[in-house]
Design a protein around this motif. Structure first.
Motif, PDB file in Angstrom:
ATOM      1  N   ASN A 232       0.878  -1.213  -0.004  1.00  0.00           N
ATOM      2  CA  ASN A 232       0.144   0.037  -0.121  1.00  0.00           C
ATOM      3  C   ASN A 232       0.944   1.261  -0.034  1.00  0.00           C
ATOM      4  O   ASN A 232       0.320   2.155   0.327  1.00  0.00           O
TER       5      ASN A 232
ATOM      6  N   LYS B 269      -0.276   5.365  -0.100  1.00  0.00           N
ATOM      7  CA  LYS B 269      -1.636   5.417   0.271  1.00  0.00           C
ATOM      8  C   LYS B 269      -1.488   6.145   1.623  1.00  0.00           C
ATOM      9  O   LYS B 269      -0.474   6.277   2.345  1.00  0.00           O
TER      10      LYS B 269
ATOM     11  N   ILE C 168      -8.586  -0.855   3.625  1.00  0.00           N
ATOM     12  CA  ILE C 168      -8.319  -2.029   3.299  1.00  0.00           C
ATOM     13  C   ILE C 168      -8.095  -2.960   4.525  1.00  0.00           C
ATOM     14  O   ILE C 168      -8.800  -4.124   4.322  1.00  0.00           O
TER      15      ILE C 168
ATOM     16  N   THR D  94      -2.636 -10.855  -1.058  1.00  0.00           N
ATOM     17  CA  THR D  94      -2.831 -10.446  -2.278  1.00  0.00           C
ATOM     18  C   THR D  94      -4.184 -10.385  -2.789  1.00  0.00           C
ATOM     19  O   THR D  94      -4.743  -9.499  -3.562  1.00  0.00           O
ATOM     20  N   HIS D  95      -4.967 -11.384  -2.577  1.00  0.00           N
ATOM     21  CA  HIS D  95      -6.518 -11.686  -2.958  1.00  0.00           C
ATOM     22  C   HIS D  95      -7.230 -10.432  -2.136  1.00  0.00           C
ATOM     23  O   HIS D  95      -8.052  -9.693  -2.871  1.00  0.00           O
TER      24      HIS D  95
ATOM     25  N   SER E 256      -6.492  -7.947  -0.554  1.00  0.00           N
ATOM     26  CA  SER E 256      -6.049  -6.314  -0.879  1.00  0.00           C
ATOM     27  C   SER E 256      -6.990  -6.030  -1.811  1.00  0.00           C
ATOM     28  O   SER E 256      -7.057  -4.536  -2.162  1.00  0.00           O
ATOM     29  N   GLN E 257      -7.081  -6.781  -3.024  1.00  0.00           N
ATOM     30  CA  GLN E 257      -8.121  -6.278  -4.110  1.00  0.00           C
ATOM     31  C   GLN E 257      -9.649  -6.314  -3.850  1.00  0.00           C
ATOM     32  O   GLN E 257     -10.513  -5.833  -4.957  1.00  0.00           O
ATOM     33  N   ARG E 258     -10.150  -6.642  -2.814  1.00  0.00           N
ATOM     34  CA  ARG E 258     -11.537  -7.084  -2.452  1.00  0.00           C
ATOM     35  C   ARG E 258     -12.210  -5.826  -1.976  1.00  0.00           C
ATOM     36  O   ARG E 258     -11.487  -5.334  -0.928  1.00  0.00           O
ATOM     37  N   ARG E 259     -13.227  -5.318  -2.133  1.00  0.00           N
ATOM     38  CA  ARG E 259     -14.089  -4.433  -1.239  1.00  0.00           C
ATOM     39  C   ARG E 259     -14.863  -5.064  -0.542  1.00  0.00           C
ATOM     40  O   ARG E 259     -15.590  -6.364  -0.708  1.00  0.00           O
TER      41      ARG E 259
END
Length: 318
Positions: A152, A155, A163, A191-192, A194-197
């Motif tokens: 990150n 950020k 996150i 990794t997975h 971190s891309q999910r909302r």
């Protein structure tokens, strides 16, 4: 901290140009200022927000003292700090806390840089023990923390907290432990997710997890909800970022509501099923509540950095 007060005064001058900055902060139209702050920020970042920029939500209390929550773009949430006897007063106080955090978040010291990461790792070692060399090993608590910070880079800490809320909920729900038992590496999990909302699908999985636990241990949901509500109140009165506590309370509340009626949001009977093993969205079997020490350490590291460390009461401008 002088930089914070200078930034706050500058923000007041910019957002309310005809305001005397030597006056009382409580006399300002902080609701309008907060909206304008995020409106300007979205323009600077080239982001187009179709929904409401800032969302206010009053707690369903029949009378005073009233509680109001304000959710910022991205999901960060704050609540009123003072004891408020009108809904309008609670709304203004929540906006005041959110505005201060928004301004504080723009300081250079609140952005993740290589220097910030080095300092944070040193503070983590000093506070929790261990060796700084563990930062290069993602299988350790310190290594997982370092990996998340590096992922990150650039950020702000509020963006990082948004996150991290997902990981806090996954840890609280027992999902991280289940993924570890399936031999998913921490790097894969980070990794997975971190891309999910945090969306309705993820919340629904967590609701079903707690429904299963309630089915095996009646009364568990009521006890967990009471504890979550107390934690939410304590965090709000401390001026902390609240999304994790608020999401947790809402998930448990929805689970308890459905457990009492055994009827889903659409009116259909609930299906007592779980995610199939191996799916990345959630656990494939009922979760054990055994503590994952690494995940708990990671949670502590993050809270030390992101928790509101600005003074709740400062100069007369507050």
């Amino acid at each position: 901290m002088d930089h914070f007060w200078a930034s706050l005064a500058e923000a007041v001058t910019r957002l309310a140009p005809h305001t005397d900055t030597g006056g009382s902060f409580k006399d300002l139209n902080v609701v309008a200022m907060l909206h304008r702050f995020w409106e300007e920020k979205q323009v600077q970042d080239g982001v187009t927000q179709t929904d409401s920029l800032v969302v206010y939500e009053s707690a369903p209390f029949p009378g005073p003292p009233y509680v109001c929550y304000v959710t910022l773009p991205g999901g960060s949430c704050f609540g009123n700090l003072q004891c408020c006897y009108t809904k309008a007063e609670a709304r203004r106080d929540a906006a005041r806390i959110a505005l201060m955090n928004s301004v504080f978040n723009e300081l250079p010291s609140r952005r993740i840089t290589p220097e910030f990461i080095s300092r944070s790792l040193e503070e983590a070692v000093a506070g929790a023990g261990g060796e700084i060399g563990e930062a290069s090993d993602p299988s350790t608590s310190l290594g997982a923390y370092c990996l998340m910070l590096e992922a990150n880079m650039g950020k702000t800490l509020l963006e990082f907290q948004e996150i991290m809320t997902v990981f806090q909920l996954l840890y609280w729900n027992g999902t991280l432990k289940a993924l570890r038992e399936r031999r998913c590496s921490r790097q894969e999990v980070i990794t997975h997710f971190s891309q999910r909302r945090l969306d309705e699908r993820m919340r629904s999985h967590m609701v079903l997890d707690w429904l299963l636990r309630e089915q095996k241990n009646p009364g568990l949901l009521s006890a967990e909800l009471n504890r979550a509500q107390r934690e939410l109140g304590s965090a709000r009165r401390a001026g902390q970022e609240l999304r994790f506590h608020k999401e947790k309370t809402e998930i448990l509340g929805l689970a308890l509501e459905q457990a009492c009626g055994a009827v889903g949001p659409s009116g259909r009977e609930l299906q007592w099923t779980h995610t199939a093993p191996g799916q990345a969205d959630g656990p494939g079997e009922e979760q054990s509540m055994e503590r994952d020490q690494c995940a708990e350490d990671l949670n502590i590291y993050v809270q030390r950095q992101v928790s509101c460390d600005y003074p709740q009461k400062g100069p007369s401008t507050l």
